[in-house]
Design a protein around this motif. Structure first.
Motif, mmCIF file in Angstrom:
data_model
loop_
_atom_site.group_PDB
_atom_site.id
_atom_site.type_symbol
_atom_site.label_atom_id
_atom_site.label_comp_id
_atom_site.label_asym_id
_atom_site.label_seq_id
_atom_site.Cartn_x
_atom_site.Cartn_y
_atom_site.Cartn_z
ATOM 1 N N ILE A 25 13.357 -2.497 -2.969
ATOM 2 C CA ILE A 25 14.751 -2.938 -2.947
ATOM 3 C C ILE A 25 15.491 -2.128 -4.006
ATOM 4 N N LYS A 26 16.573 -1.487 -3.610
ATOM 5 C CA LYS A 26 17.408 -0.743 -4.583
ATOM 6 C C LYS A 26 16.584 0.220 -5.434
ATOM 7 N N ASP A 27 15.733 1.001 -4.884
ATOM 8 C CA ASP A 27 14.905 1.959 -5.633
ATOM 9 C C ASP A 27 13.902 1.292 -6.575
ATOM 10 N N LEU A 28 13.753 -0.019 -6.482
ATOM 11 C CA LEU A 28 12.764 -0.708 -7.309
ATOM 12 C C LEU A 28 11.560 -1.081 -6.438
ATOM 13 N N SER A 29 10.373 -0.985 -7.024
ATOM 14 C CA SER A 29 9.154 -1.327 -6.297
ATOM 15 C C SER A 29 8.593 -2.634 -6.828
ATOM 16 N N ILE A 30 8.414 -3.563 -5.908
ATOM 17 C CA ILE A 30 7.904 -4.886 -6.261
ATOM 18 C C ILE A 30 6.568 -5.046 -5.542
ATOM 19 N N LEU A 31 5.513 -5.066 -6.314
ATOM 20 C CA LEU A 31 4.182 -5.195 -5.741
ATOM 21 C C LEU A 31 3.814 -6.675 -5.719
ATOM 22 N N VAL A 32 3.133 -7.111 -4.673
ATOM 23 C CA VAL A 32 2.773 -8.524 -4.563
ATOM 24 C C VAL A 32 1.256 -8.651 -4.392
ATOM 25 N N ASP A 33 0.639 -9.468 -5.223
ATOM 26 C CA ASP A 33 -0.782 -9.830 -5.100
ATOM 27 C C ASP A 33 -1.705 -8.630 -4.829
ATOM 28 N N PRO A 34 -1.720 -7.660 -5.740
ATOM 29 C CA PRO A 34 -2.526 -6.456 -5.470
ATOM 30 C C PRO A 34 -4.040 -6.711 -5.533
ATOM 31 N N PHE A 35 -4.650 -6.666 -4.373
ATOM 32 C CA PHE A 35 -6.122 -6.727 -4.223
ATOM 33 C C PHE A 35 -6.449 -5.565 -3.297
ATOM 34 N N ILE A 36 -6.646 -4.398 -3.854
ATOM 35 C CA ILE A 36 -6.752 -3.179 -3.060
ATOM 36 C C ILE A 36 -8.059 -2.441 -3.360
ATOM 37 N N SER A 37 -8.353 -2.254 -4.653
ATOM 38 C CA SER A 37 -9.560 -1.486 -5.006
ATOM 39 C C SER A 37 -10.836 -2.211 -4.573
ATOM 40 N N GLY A 38 -10.748 -3.525 -4.384
ATOM 41 C CA GLY A 38 -11.918 -4.297 -3.972
ATOM 42 C C GLY A 38 -11.954 -4.582 -2.487
ATOM 43 N N ASN A 39 -10.993 -4.027 -1.752
ATOM 44 C CA ASN A 39 -10.908 -4.276 -0.310
ATOM 45 C C ASN A 39 -11.371 -3.033 0.442
ATOM 46 N N GLU A 40 -12.566 -3.100 1.002
ATOM 47 C CA GLU A 40 -13.136 -1.955 1.739
ATOM 48 C C GLU A 40 -12.183 -1.446 2.814
ATOM 49 N N LYS A 41 -11.453 -2.368 3.427
ATOM 50 C CA LYS A 41 -10.548 -1.999 4.523
ATOM 51 C C LYS A 41 -9.337 -1.204 4.031
ATOM 52 N N ALA A 42 -9.079 -1.265 2.699
ATOM 53 C CA ALA A 42 -7.925 -0.549 2.130
ATOM 54 C C ALA A 42 -8.365 0.666 1.329
ATOM 55 N N SER A 43 -9.519 1.229 1.682
ATOM 56 C CA SER A 43 -10.109 2.293 0.854
ATOM 57 C C SER A 43 -9.248 3.560 0.803
ATOM 58 N N GLU A 44 -8.337 3.726 1.779
ATOM 59 C CA GLU A 44 -7.486 4.928 1.756
ATOM 60 C C GLU A 44 -6.292 4.778 0.797
ATOM 61 N N ILE A 45 -6.089 3.572 0.251
ATOM 62 C CA ILE A 45 -4.990 3.359 -0.691
ATOM 63 C C ILE A 45 -5.529 3.495 -2.122
ATOM 64 N N ASP A 46 -4.908 4.386 -2.896
ATOM 65 C CA ASP A 46 -5.314 4.597 -4.289
ATOM 66 C C ASP A 46 -4.325 3.859 -5.191
ATOM 67 N N ILE A 47 -4.835 2.884 -5.930
ATOM 68 C CA ILE A 47 -3.920 2.077 -6.766
ATOM 69 C C ILE A 47 -3.240 2.933 -7.838
ATOM 70 N N ASN A 48 -3.823 4.103 -8.158
ATOM 71 C CA ASN A 48 -3.202 4.975 -9.164
ATOM 72 C C ASN A 48 -1.946 5.667 -8.647
ATOM 73 N N ASN A 49 -1.742 5.604 -7.331
ATOM 74 C CA ASN A 49 -0.530 6.219 -6.749
ATOM 75 C C ASN A 49 0.557 5.199 -6.455
ATOM 76 N N LEU A 50 0.291 3.921 -6.708
ATOM 77 C CA LEU A 50 1.268 2.887 -6.345
ATOM 78 C C LEU A 50 2.324 2.738 -7.433
ATOM 79 N N LYS A 51 3.571 2.675 -6.982
ATOM 80 C CA LYS A 51 4.666 2.418 -7.924
ATOM 81 C C LYS A 51 4.816 0.909 -8.098
ATOM 82 N N ALA A 52 5.210 0.505 -9.305
ATOM 83 C CA ALA A 52 5.472 -0.924 -9.531
ATOM 84 C C ALA A 52 6.418 -1.098 -10.706
ATOM 85 N N ASP A 53 7.582 -1.669 -10.422
ATOM 86 C CA ASP A 53 8.481 -2.090 -11.499
ATOM 87 C C ASP A 53 8.221 -3.563 -11.819
ATOM 88 N N TYR A 54 7.807 -4.287 -10.783
ATOM 89 C CA TYR A 54 7.453 -5.703 -10.934
ATOM 90 C C TYR A 54 6.156 -5.950 -10.165
#
Ligand code: NI
Ligand code: MN
Length: 225
Positions: free
Chosen positions: A15-44
């Motif tokens: 929203i408005k160039d701001l990134s709001i991440l919700v409930d990040p459970f990614i590195s432990g989710n085999e199904k999300a292995s293509e998502i690298d948490i080090n590339n995710l933006k988060a202002d909130y």
């Protein structure tokens, strides 16, 4: 408002160039292995409750980005004690953030941290930004409290758990969408573990038969409102 699904109950809302991440459970989710948490933006980082499948990557992402953690008082205090920034809320409270208005609403669930420490009471969020309003239910049972939402708010989209066993299943999520008076639903909290596997076509058909639209995004896929 752009919403990206990162698997399980993990979302990013832009929203408005701001990134709001919700409930990040990614590195432990085999199904999300293509998502690298080090590339995710988060202002909130919004956290609905303290269970592992909602907080696993909160600390790492907040440390790297300096994101402000928004959740109930107990969860925010837990992270503030680790030196991270937070904004504590509690049920029924709302606040004008730079991205828009956020309200912390009731959910019927539990909320202990993986180490057993107290994670307050679980919740969901209503986010209003860029003239769109969405409801993120968090892990919850169907509850009459959902009927309070349309008394104040016209939702453009509701993000509801549909995996059953730990939360609402399909039938209850359809009733929930009646309660909140929103026919456009994004399903989440399904397929990650054996307990919550669903039949996608059957789920969509059941919503369709009730004059509702169930969206199921692939991991990494986005929807724009
Ligand atoms: Ni949970
Ligand atoms: Mn969960």
């Amino acid at each position: 408002m752009k919403i990206t699904f990162y698997g399980h109950a993990s979302l990013s809302i832009e929203i408005k160039d701001l990134s709001i991440l919700v409930d990040p459970f990614i590195s432990g989710n085999e199904k999300a292995s293509e998502i690298d948490i080090n590339n995710l933006k988060a202002d909130y980082i919004l956290v609905t409750h303290a269970h592992q499948d909602h907080i696993l990557d909160v600390e790492a992402i907040a440390k790297r980005t300096g994101a402000i953690i928004v959740s109930n008082f107990e969860i925010v205090t837990y992270y503030q004690n680790k030196g991270l920034e937070g904004h504590p809320m509690n049920h029924g409270g709302s606040w004008d953030f730079e991205f828009g208005n956020l309200k912390y609403v009731n959910a019927i669930h539990t909320s202990s941290f993986p180490d057993g420490s107290y994670g307050g009471q679980p919740g969901g969020f209503i986010i209003e930004g860029e003239h769109k309003t969405i409801y993120i239910a968090g892990d919850t049972a169907l509850t009459m409290d959902m009927k309070l939402i349309p008394m104040q708010t016209k939702l453009d989209l509701a993000i509801l758990p549909i995996g059953d066993n730990f939360t609402m299943g399909i039938e209850d999520a359809i009733l929930a969408s009646n309660f909140i008076e929103c026919d456009k639903i994004l399903g989440y909290h399904f397929d990650t573990f054996g307990y919550i596997e669903i039949n996608h076509e059957e789920a969509k058909r059941k919503f369709f038969d009730n004059d509702k639209d169930l969206m199921l995004l692939d991991i990494g896929e986005s929807v724009e409102l």
